[in-house]
Design an enzyme around this catalytic site. Structure first.
Site, PDB file in Angstrom:
ATOM      1  N   ASP A  55     -23.441 170.052   9.482  1.00 30.31           N
ATOM      2  CA  ASP A  55     -22.577 169.632   8.368  1.00 30.31           C
ATOM      3  C   ASP A  55     -22.968 168.228   7.909  1.00 30.31           C
ATOM      4  O   ASP A  55     -22.160 167.304   7.961  1.00 30.31           O
ATOM      5  CB  ASP A  55     -21.098 169.680   8.777  1.00 30.31           C
ATOM      6  CG  ASP A  55     -20.764 168.756   9.941  1.00 30.31           C
ATOM      7  OD1 ASP A  55     -21.695 168.399  10.706  1.00 30.31           O
ATOM      8  OD2 ASP A  55     -19.589 168.373  10.082  1.00 30.31           O
ATOM      9  N   ASP A  57     -25.985 163.982  11.426  1.00 24.11           N
ATOM     10  CA  ASP A  57     -26.652 165.277  11.245  1.00 24.11           C
ATOM     11  C   ASP A  57     -27.994 165.087  10.543  1.00 24.11           C
ATOM     12  O   ASP A  57     -28.972 165.774  10.861  1.00 24.11           O
ATOM     13  CB  ASP A  57     -25.809 166.221  10.386  1.00 24.11           C
ATOM     14  CG  ASP A  57     -24.464 166.548  10.976  1.00 24.11           C
ATOM     15  OD1 ASP A  57     -24.314 167.632  11.564  1.00 24.11           O
ATOM     16  OD2 ASP A  57     -23.543 165.726  10.813  1.00 24.11           O
ATOM     17  N   ASN A  88     -18.015 167.363   7.980  1.00 25.22           N
ATOM     18  CA  ASN A  88     -17.934 165.950   7.614  1.00 25.22           C
ATOM     19  C   ASN A  88     -17.512 165.787   6.161  1.00 25.22           C
ATOM     20  O   ASN A  88     -16.720 164.902   5.828  1.00 25.22           O
ATOM     21  CB  ASN A  88     -19.281 165.272   7.860  1.00 25.22           C
ATOM     22  CG  ASN A  88     -19.570 165.072   9.326  1.00 25.22           C
ATOM     23  OD1 ASN A  88     -18.674 164.731  10.094  1.00 25.22           O
ATOM     24  ND2 ASN A  88     -20.807 165.280   9.731  1.00 25.22           N
ATOM     25  N   THR A  94     -24.089 171.254  15.302  1.00 24.95           N
ATOM     26  CA  THR A  94     -23.775 169.825  15.289  1.00 24.95           C
ATOM     27  C   THR A  94     -22.590 169.533  14.371  1.00 24.95           C
ATOM     28  O   THR A  94     -22.384 168.405  13.955  1.00 24.95           O
ATOM     29  CB  THR A  94     -25.002 168.992  14.855  1.00 24.95           C
ATOM     30  OG1 THR A  94     -25.391 169.364  13.528  1.00 24.95           O
ATOM     31  CG2 THR A  94     -26.170 169.192  15.809  1.00 24.95           C
ATOM     32  N   PHE A 107     -14.100 165.053  16.769  1.00 27.12           N
ATOM     33  CA  PHE A 107     -13.988 165.602  15.422  1.00 27.12           C
ATOM     34  C   PHE A 107     -14.459 167.048  15.309  1.00 27.12           C
ATOM     35  O   PHE A 107     -13.761 167.899  14.747  1.00 27.12           O
ATOM     36  CB  PHE A 107     -14.784 164.728  14.435  1.00 27.12           C
ATOM     37  CG  PHE A 107     -14.835 165.320  13.048  1.00 27.12           C
ATOM     38  CD1 PHE A 107     -13.784 165.140  12.160  1.00 27.12           C
ATOM     39  CD2 PHE A 107     -15.915 166.091  12.643  1.00 27.12           C
ATOM     40  CE1 PHE A 107     -13.817 165.701  10.898  1.00 27.12           C
ATOM     41  CE2 PHE A 107     -15.949 166.666  11.381  1.00 27.12           C
ATOM     42  CZ  PHE A 107     -14.896 166.463  10.506  1.00 27.12           C
ATOM     43  N   ASN A 108     -15.678 167.368  15.772  1.00 30.80           N
ATOM     44  CA  ASN A 108     -16.234 168.704  15.545  1.00 30.80           C
ATOM     45  C   ASN A 108     -15.360 169.794  16.152  1.00 30.80           C
ATOM     46  O   ASN A 108     -15.208 170.876  15.568  1.00 30.80           O
ATOM     47  CB  ASN A 108     -17.649 168.805  16.127  1.00 30.80           C
ATOM     48  CG  ASN A 108     -18.684 168.106  15.283  1.00 30.80           C
ATOM     49  OD1 ASN A 108     -18.450 167.782  14.121  1.00 30.80           O
ATOM     50  ND2 ASN A 108     -19.852 167.862  15.864  1.00 30.80           N
ATOM     51  N   HIS A 123     -24.744 160.618  17.569  1.00 26.30           N
ATOM     52  CA  HIS A 123     -24.127 161.776  18.205  1.00 26.30           C
ATOM     53  C   HIS A 123     -25.016 163.024  18.105  1.00 26.30           C
ATOM     54  O   HIS A 123     -25.503 163.537  19.107  1.00 26.30           O
ATOM     55  CB  HIS A 123     -22.766 162.065  17.572  1.00 26.30           C
ATOM     56  CG  HIS A 123     -21.793 160.941  17.638  1.00 26.30           C
ATOM     57  ND1 HIS A 123     -21.164 160.566  18.805  1.00 26.30           N
ATOM     58  CD2 HIS A 123     -21.331 160.102  16.674  1.00 26.30           C
ATOM     59  CE1 HIS A 123     -20.348 159.551  18.577  1.00 26.30           C
ATOM     60  NE2 HIS A 123     -20.435 159.246  17.285  1.00 26.30           N
ATOM     61  N   ASP A 124     -25.202 163.523  16.892  1.00 28.74           N
ATOM     62  CA  ASP A 124     -25.878 164.807  16.698  1.00 28.74           C
ATOM     63  C   ASP A 124     -27.344 164.817  17.128  1.00 28.74           C
ATOM     64  O   ASP A 124     -27.817 165.843  17.644  1.00 28.74           O
ATOM     65  CB  ASP A 124     -25.757 165.241  15.231  1.00 28.74           C
ATOM     66  CG  ASP A 124     -24.315 165.500  14.830  1.00 28.74           C
ATOM     67  OD1 ASP A 124     -23.488 165.749  15.729  1.00 28.74           O
ATOM     68  OD2 ASP A 124     -24.012 165.453  13.628  1.00 28.74           O
TER      69      ASP A 124
END
Length: 313
Positions: A9, A14, A39, A125, A167-168, A242-243
């Site tokens: 996303d 990402d 996102n 992700t 969040f995800n 993160h991703d």
């Protein structure tokens, strides 16, 4: 060679994950990029993924639109972190590839059904809506999936979307629960490990020093990311990669260490909605179903990122 479907996303981090994967073509074959609302909204994430492939000179990679909202129909977005366009206002070259009209869910199902057993790695992700719906539509694809390596959740620390949830997972906890409860091997890149990857001034300068068009765009996105996050978090630099940890694991798994735990997702309404509940002391006596990564060689991770961007050219 890992054959992967990157389900994402984009989203600033990402975007780094996509570019990192595209720059590692000697180890990763991207069969397709599937997009999901997360996102920012579906139209934006779809176009961002297409434009990132254009930036990398890889418009041969098909990109698909997927689910526009969570299984239960809720809309959770993070424009305050990624900008209203998802890429912090950084201008990307427009893709000229003809639109791929297949739905992301159908691409996942068709690709897996036509693959050998245990050959496809799925890399979510973002919210796991596309993958969950694919598993509901065609549960037989489980036999085709080698591993699910996902960014999401937090096992032993605070959330970043609510005090309890990352969040995800919070964006579609029902989808995450469906995926996590399968028998497919799963690796979780949660906040426990991704919060060990800050994009410091020195690391941002290293990105800029690469000097290629893709690296310059990523550096500009990271500057925007830092600015947006620090504005939201009252001056704290919480800009983490993160991703890209998902892609780094595929390339160099020894950069990470973790343990297997039994995990489930809280789908009930309340303060823990979206929490990834890890049975750290095995009190449930249930068999572990997820390998949770807990430590990372962060300097090794960044060296791998720089190499991927240099190799992308």
């Amino acid at each position: 060679m890992r054959q992967i479907i990157l389900d994402c996303d984009p989203g600033l981090d990402d975007a780094v994950a996509i570019m990192m994967a595209l720059g590692a073509s000697e180890k990763i074959e991207i069969l397709g990029i599937t997009t999901v609302a997360g996102n920012v909204g579906l139209d934006a994430v779809y176009q961002n993924a297409r434009n990132l492939c254009s930036l990398a000179g890889r418009e041969d990679i098909p990109v698909f639109q997927g689910c526009p909202h969570s299984i239960m129909g809720k809309h959770v977005r993070a424009a305050e972190v990624h900008g209203s366009d998802g890429v912090g206002g950084v201008i990307l070259p427009s893709s000229t590839r003809e639109h791929d009209v297949m739905h992301s869910v159908d691409f996942i199902v068709d690709t897996c059904m036509n693959a050998e057993d245990k050959s496809i790695t799925i890399c979510p992700t973002g919210p796991m809506t596309n993958l969950a719906v694919a598993l509901i539509k065609a549960p037989e694809i489980e036999e085709k999936i080698r591993e699910i390596v996902f960014m999401g959740g937090v096992a032993f620390g605070p959330g970043n979307c609510t005090p309890a949830a990352e969040f995800n997972i919070f964006a579609d906890p029902h989808a995450a629960q469906i995926v996590i409860q399968t028998d497919i091997p799963k690796v979780m890149m949660g906040l426990d490990v991704t919060h060990q990857t800050p994009c410091t001034d020195d690391r941002l300068n290293e990105l800029k020093a690469i000097g290629t068009e893709p690296a310059n765009a990523i550096a500009a996105m990271m500057e925007a990311y830092r600015r947006l996050v620090m504005s939201r978090d009252h001056g704290q630099n919480d800009c983490m990669m993160h991703d890209p940890c998902v892609i780094a694991y595929l390339l160099e798994p020894d950069l990470f260490s973790g343990r297997h735990y039994y995990v489930e997702v809280d789908t009930h309404d309340g303060v823990s909605h979206g929490r990834t509940l890890a049975d750290g002391l095995s009190v449930s006596k249930k068999a572990p179903n997820v390998k949770i990564m807990e430590k990372i060689d962060d300097e090794g991770f960044y060296q791998l990122l720089y190499k991927s961007l240099r190799d992308l050219g």
